[in-house]
Write an enzyme that holds these catalytic residues in place. Structure first.
Site, PDB file in Angstrom:
ATOM      1  N   LYS A 187      -3.835 -12.701   1.956  1.00 24.12           N
ATOM      2  CA  LYS A 187      -4.155 -12.286  -0.036  1.00 24.12           C
ATOM      3  C   LYS A 187      -4.449 -14.028  -0.369  1.00 24.12           C
ATOM      4  O   LYS A 187      -5.396 -13.619  -1.323  1.00 24.12           O
ATOM      5  CB  LYS A 187      -2.524 -13.515   0.007  1.00 24.12           C
ATOM      6  CG  LYS A 187      -1.329 -12.520   0.343  1.00 24.12           C
ATOM      7  CD  LYS A 187      -0.999 -11.113  -0.274  1.00 24.12           C
ATOM      8  CE  LYS A 187      -0.012 -10.327  -0.277  1.00 24.12           C
ATOM      9  NZ  LYS A 187       0.425  -9.950   0.899  1.00 24.12           N
TER      10      LYS A 187
HETATM   11  C1  LIG Z   1       0.799  -9.529   1.971  1.00 25.00           C
HETATM   12  C2  LIG Z   1       0.914  -8.778   3.311  1.00 25.00           C
HETATM   13  C3  LIG Z   1       1.115  -7.555   4.028  1.00 25.00           C
HETATM   14  C4  LIG Z   1       1.127  -6.265   3.412  1.00 25.00           C
HETATM   15  O1  LIG Z   1      -0.017  -6.028   2.284  1.00 25.00           O
HETATM   16  P1  LIG Z   1      -0.812  -5.000   1.446  1.00 25.00           P
HETATM   17  O2  LIG Z   1      -1.684  -5.642   0.576  1.00 25.00           O
HETATM   18  O3  LIG Z   1       0.887  -5.500   0.334  1.00 25.00           O
HETATM   19  O4  LIG Z   1      -0.048  -3.722   2.191  1.00 25.00           O
HETATM   20  C5  LIG Z   1       1.217  -7.966   5.442  1.00 25.00           C
HETATM   21  N1  LIG Z   1       0.590  -9.004   5.871  1.00 25.00           N
HETATM   22  C6  LIG Z   1       1.347 -10.122   5.439  1.00 25.00           C
HETATM   23  C7  LIG Z   1       0.875 -11.234   6.086  1.00 25.00           C
HETATM   24  C8  LIG Z   1       0.953  -9.799   3.474  1.00 25.00           C
HETATM   25  O5  LIG Z   1       0.914 -10.995   3.424  1.00 25.00           O
END
Ligand SMILES: *Cc1c(COP(=O)(O)O)cnc(C)c1O
Length: 462
Positions: A112
């Protein structure tokens, strides 16, 4: 570059407006009116460049005249300066034809950060220029919230409220949200699950009085600027393994479908991607959709990969938009059915279109743990549970192309699951070692729109 809503009934916006708006006013999601294509020579020229330069080349056409070239370069440089690996998104090899793309070297140890650090800088530049202030409200299954708080804490022109499901995020995730001391950040523990948090957030956006009154802005993965930031590492990874002269496959641990949708955009831009494999945990609505064509909500079950504990996968709407041949009426119709009837059947044509690009698989809790243990044994790599879901599903989709699995978080963010699988507790990196000692600041709130709105109005009035 103009941006249009997947539901066809909201004003067209430029990049900056689409970024500041988040959700379209018709409930849809913004997409570029046309996707710029890079030719083979342009893609080949990216191989070996620093991450920041790849980021500039890939994102530039989408930004239009919202930011000048020099300004955009400076924003990208600031966004990634705090990452603890000079490659930003390094690849490591797990097996003969299987690679892991480590996306957890940013400040909050999850992928993120790639998007959030960039959009923090973009918001700051745009709002300072406009002389405006906004209220950012985000819903999180854990990692978006910490990344948003880290990216926006202390910024002058924003207040940030993060809704997280109380008791359903890991302790590290919670502490990353509750320990920053900046007065402009507010962590709200909601008595509900992630889908409740996300639903209340959508309710706030659909309440135009509230939305305009507090100048609501969204930084969830529905925000186009976040998707765009994530397109970059598909290019950096693929070109370092031989693209565009070689086709590569990706497996993506998936929840809200933002990360894998960025891969879809990369493919449409001309990056030779064979399959994009959706990897889900036991909350497997997307796997069921690809397998059967039925997009039907079941309840959310808490898992050891909590950032993927989702049934309403917001960005899937964007994939549907293309699968339904860019027909906004068809998308609006299916989204209505999802809300009122709990699901819909994807049309035959759209299902075929989805299957041309996307494959899918799921990992149970036991399979996830076993994968963490097996990888540590075989390669020494310690996977977080989300990445382990990806590695397990990737193993079922290996073909002749190199497979790149996205490692979405650092194992130390989920120490209980990793310790249960391996017997060893992964330590936090040194710069975060004091996390367990810092004081927490959090407000508990009911899963109720009015209560949330009152609290937000009250806090920003101070
Ligand atoms: C947010 C997240 C996901 C999922 O990603 P999306 O874009 O919502 O599909 C997978 N793994 C981790 C560690 C995340 O923080």
């Amino acid at each position: 570059m103009r941006y249009i809503s997947t539901r066809g009934n909201a004003p067209e916006l430029n990049f900056e407006e689409a970024m500041l708006t988040g959700l379209a006013r018709d409930g849809g999601l913004y997409l570029p009116a046309g996707i710029p294509v890079m030719d083979t020579a342009e893609i080949a020229a990216l191989a070996g460049l620093p991450y920041e330069e790849i980021a500039f080349s890939v994102m530039r056409p989408f930004v239009g005249d919202s930011f000048g070239d020099d300004e955009f370069r400076a924003i990208i440089a600031r966004a990634y300066a705090g990452f603890r690996h000079t490659a930003r998104a390094p690849l490591v090899q797990l097996g003969p034809n299987h690679f892991l793309l480590e996306l957890f070297h940013g400040p909050t140890l999850a992928f993120k950060d790639f998007a959030m650090q960039l959009i923090g800088q973009l918001f700051q530049a745009a709002l300072a220029r406009r002389g405006e202030r906004v209220t950012i409200v985000g819903a999180t299954s854990g990692d978006t919230g910490s990344a948003a708080i880290e990216a926006f804490r202390g910024l002058e022109n924003v207040d940030v409220f993060i809704l997280f499901p109380r008791g359903r995020v890991s302790e590290v995730q919670r502490r990353q949200m509750t320990t920053p001391a900046a007065a402009n950040v507010h962590a709200l523990a909601v008595n509900g699950d992630f889908d409740d948090c996300q639903a209340r957030l959508k309710d706030m956006f659909n309440d135009f009085d509230f939305r305009d009154g507090v100048r609501l802005a969204g930084v969830n993965s529905i925000n186009w600027a976040r998707v765009l930031a994530q397109v970059v590492y598909y290019f950096s990874a693929a070109t370092s393994l031989g693209a565009p002269h070689r086709v590569v496959d990706f497996t993506v641990p998936t929840g809200n479908f933002g990360d894998i949708f960025a891969g879809y955009i990369a493919k449409r831009m001309g990056l030779p991607i064979g399959q994009l494999v959706i990897a889900t945990n036991q909350n497997d609505i997307l796997h069921r959709t690809i397998a059967t064509g039925e997009h039907t909500k079941h309840g959310v079950t808490a898992s050891i990969s909590p950032s993927m504990d989702i049934q309403v996968s917001s960005n899937f709407e964007r994939a549907l938009y293309y699968a339904y041949d860019q027909d906004p009426a068809a998308v609006a119709h299916e989204m209505q059915a999802l809300q009122t009837e709990g699901g819909f059947s994807v049309s035959q044509g759209a299902l075929q279109a989805l299957r041309e690009t996307f494959a899918s698989g799921r990992a149970s809790e036991d399979e996830t743990s076993a994968t963490i243990a097996a990888q540590r044994e075989a390669t020494g790599e310690i996977l977080c549970p989300h990445s382990a879901v990806g590695v397990k599903v990737a193993g079922e989709h290996m073909g002749r192309n190199p497979m790149i699995t996205l490692a979405t978080a650092h194992p130390a963010k989920f120490p209980d699951a990793v310790e249960a699988a391996t017997g060893t507790r992964p330590p936090l990196p040194p710069h975060m070692a004091s996390l367990y000692e810092r004081a927490e600041r959090v407000t508990e709130v009911e899963n109720d729109l009015g209560a949330l709105q009152d609290l937000i109005r009250d806090r920003i009035a101070k």
